[in-house]
Motif scaffolding. Structure first.
Motif, mmCIF file in Angstrom:
data_model
loop_
_atom_site.group_PDB
_atom_site.id
_atom_site.type_symbol
_atom_site.label_atom_id
_atom_site.label_comp_id
_atom_site.label_asym_id
_atom_site.label_seq_id
_atom_site.Cartn_x
_atom_site.Cartn_y
_atom_site.Cartn_z
ATOM 1 N N GLN A 1 40.183 36.589 31.000
ATOM 2 C CA GLN A 1 40.642 37.506 30.061
ATOM 3 C C GLN A 1 40.444 38.951 30.559
ATOM 4 O OE1 GLN A 1 38.967 39.380 27.487
ATOM 5 N NE2 GLN A 1 41.000 40.371 26.688
ATOM 6 N N ARG A 2 38.950 39.035 30.841
ATOM 7 C CA ARG A 2 38.560 40.345 31.137
ATOM 8 C C ARG A 2 39.004 40.900 32.468
ATOM 9 N NH1 ARG A 2 33.541 37.499 29.808
ATOM 10 N NH2 ARG A 2 32.839 37.586 31.989
ATOM 11 N N ALA A 3 39.241 40.021 33.427
ATOM 12 C CA ALA A 3 39.891 40.647 34.597
ATOM 13 C C ALA A 3 41.208 40.717 34.655
ATOM 14 C CB ALA A 3 39.439 39.538 35.732
ATOM 15 N N CYS A 4 41.852 40.072 33.946
ATOM 16 C CA CYS A 4 43.588 40.176 33.964
ATOM 17 C C CYS A 4 44.172 40.895 32.588
ATOM 18 C CB CYS A 4 44.137 38.840 33.804
ATOM 19 S SG CYS A 4 43.699 37.843 35.152
ATOM 20 N N GLN B 1 46.362 44.421 33.464
ATOM 21 C CA GLN B 1 46.751 44.625 34.727
ATOM 22 C C GLN B 1 48.111 44.127 35.426
ATOM 23 O OE1 GLN B 1 44.034 45.593 36.817
ATOM 24 N NE2 GLN B 1 43.200 45.915 34.694
ATOM 25 N N ARG B 2 48.471 44.468 36.335
ATOM 26 C CA ARG B 2 49.808 43.994 37.088
ATOM 27 C C ARG B 2 49.433 43.175 38.153
ATOM 28 N NH1 ARG B 2 50.268 49.699 36.791
ATOM 29 N NH2 ARG B 2 51.841 50.425 35.071
ATOM 30 N N LEU B 3 49.439 41.909 37.824
ATOM 31 C CA LEU B 3 49.113 40.762 39.004
ATOM 32 C C LEU B 3 50.111 40.595 39.611
ATOM 33 C CD1 LEU B 3 46.705 38.542 36.203
ATOM 34 C CD2 LEU B 3 46.206 40.504 38.009
ATOM 35 N N PHE B 4 51.367 40.063 39.333
ATOM 36 C CA PHE B 4 52.480 39.619 39.929
ATOM 37 C C PHE B 4 53.614 40.213 39.429
ATOM 38 C CE2 PHE B 4 50.852 36.578 36.786
ATOM 39 C CZ PHE B 4 51.981 36.461 35.923
ATOM 40 N N SER C 1 48.939 30.462 39.585
ATOM 41 C CA SER C 1 48.227 30.733 40.495
ATOM 42 C C SER C 1 47.079 31.901 40.373
ATOM 43 C CB SER C 1 49.192 31.451 41.909
ATOM 44 O OG SER C 1 50.079 30.206 42.171
ATOM 45 N N ALA C 2 47.485 32.915 39.384
ATOM 46 C CA ALA C 2 46.643 33.961 39.190
ATOM 47 C C ALA C 2 45.352 33.531 38.434
ATOM 48 C CB ALA C 2 47.423 35.244 38.416
ATOM 49 N N PHE C 3 45.878 32.638 37.349
ATOM 50 C CA PHE C 3 44.658 31.947 36.343
ATOM 51 C C PHE C 3 43.811 31.019 37.040
ATOM 52 C CE2 PHE C 3 47.047 34.862 33.694
ATOM 53 C CZ PHE C 3 45.937 35.633 32.852
ATOM 54 N N SER C 4 44.415 30.284 37.765
ATOM 55 C CA SER C 4 43.490 29.229 38.382
ATOM 56 C C SER C 4 42.395 29.739 39.485
ATOM 57 C CB SER C 4 44.186 28.328 39.220
ATOM 58 O OG SER C 4 45.117 28.871 40.432
ATOM 59 N N GLU C 5 42.441 31.005 39.576
ATOM 60 C CA GLU C 5 41.452 31.446 40.421
ATOM 61 C C GLU C 5 40.139 31.614 39.766
ATOM 62 O OE1 GLU C 5 42.242 35.170 42.477
ATOM 63 O OE2 GLU C 5 44.246 34.670 42.929
ATOM 64 N N PHE C 6 40.157 31.517 38.330
ATOM 65 C CA PHE C 6 39.147 31.744 37.676
ATOM 66 C C PHE C 6 38.526 30.328 37.085
ATOM 67 C CE2 PHE C 6 41.529 35.548 37.059
ATOM 68 C CZ PHE C 6 40.491 36.206 37.353
ATOM 69 N N GLY C 7 39.120 29.371 37.499
ATOM 70 C CA GLY C 7 38.793 28.094 36.899
ATOM 71 C C GLY C 7 39.662 26.854 36.841
#
Length: 168
Positions: free
Chosen positions: A77-80, A83-86, A37-43
């Protein structure tokens, strides 16, 4: 004046090129769905594979996240990274720059993955396809020994971009 980014050409094949995969480590147990879910926001993602760390690395998990687009992987990669995503602890994310496993082989995408890729980048009404031929193949023609591996039909499919369609 900012320079426009050059277009990226996406091939309808399994992404194995450098820069399209991310290594994510520092994962806690059960993170696969959250990671997707977190990474699919980028593509559009080709795959997300979570693995247990080796015993010498200590407890935890790592993942390989494959994108179709190197540009999307780079943005993720740059955004995550860090980071404490989930989860409570921050993720460590780096771009995989060398992949030796299938460098010489070009693996075609399965039909459903081709449709997923076309729908994502061209839109549902931005393309069409037609079946060129369907053949009934025997086990001998396929050089298969086991009936479980048998394909009853094999089809060649052709895709077309619709006229006047522009994509970003």
């Amino acid at each position: 004046m900012a320079l426009a980014a050059s277009p990226e050409v996406l091939a309808f094949r399994v992404p194995t090129e450098s820069g399209k995969a991310l290594l994510v480590w520092g994962l806690e147990e059960g993170a696969e769905q959250s990671l997707f879910s977190a990474f699919s926001e980028f593509g559009l993602l080709y795959s997300v594979r979570v693995h247990r760390n080796a015993a010498v690395a200590g407890p935890g998990y790592y993942a390989l996240v494959k994108f179709y687009s190197a540009r999307d992987a780079s943005r993720a990669q740059r955004a995550c990274n860090r980071q404490r995503l989930f989860q409570k602890s921050p993720l460590k994310v780096c771009i995989c720059t060398r992949q030796k496993a299938f460098q010489q082989q070009v693996l075609a995408l399965r039909s459903y993955k081709c449709k997923e890729l076309a729908n994502y980048y061209l839109g549902f009404n931005g393309w069409s396809n037609r079946i060129i031929t369907v053949n009934d193949l025997s086990l001998e023609q396929l050089n298969l020994e086991e009936e479980e591996e048998f394909l009853s039909d094999f089809c060649f499919d052709e895709g077309h971009l619709l006229e006047g369609r522009q994509s970003n």
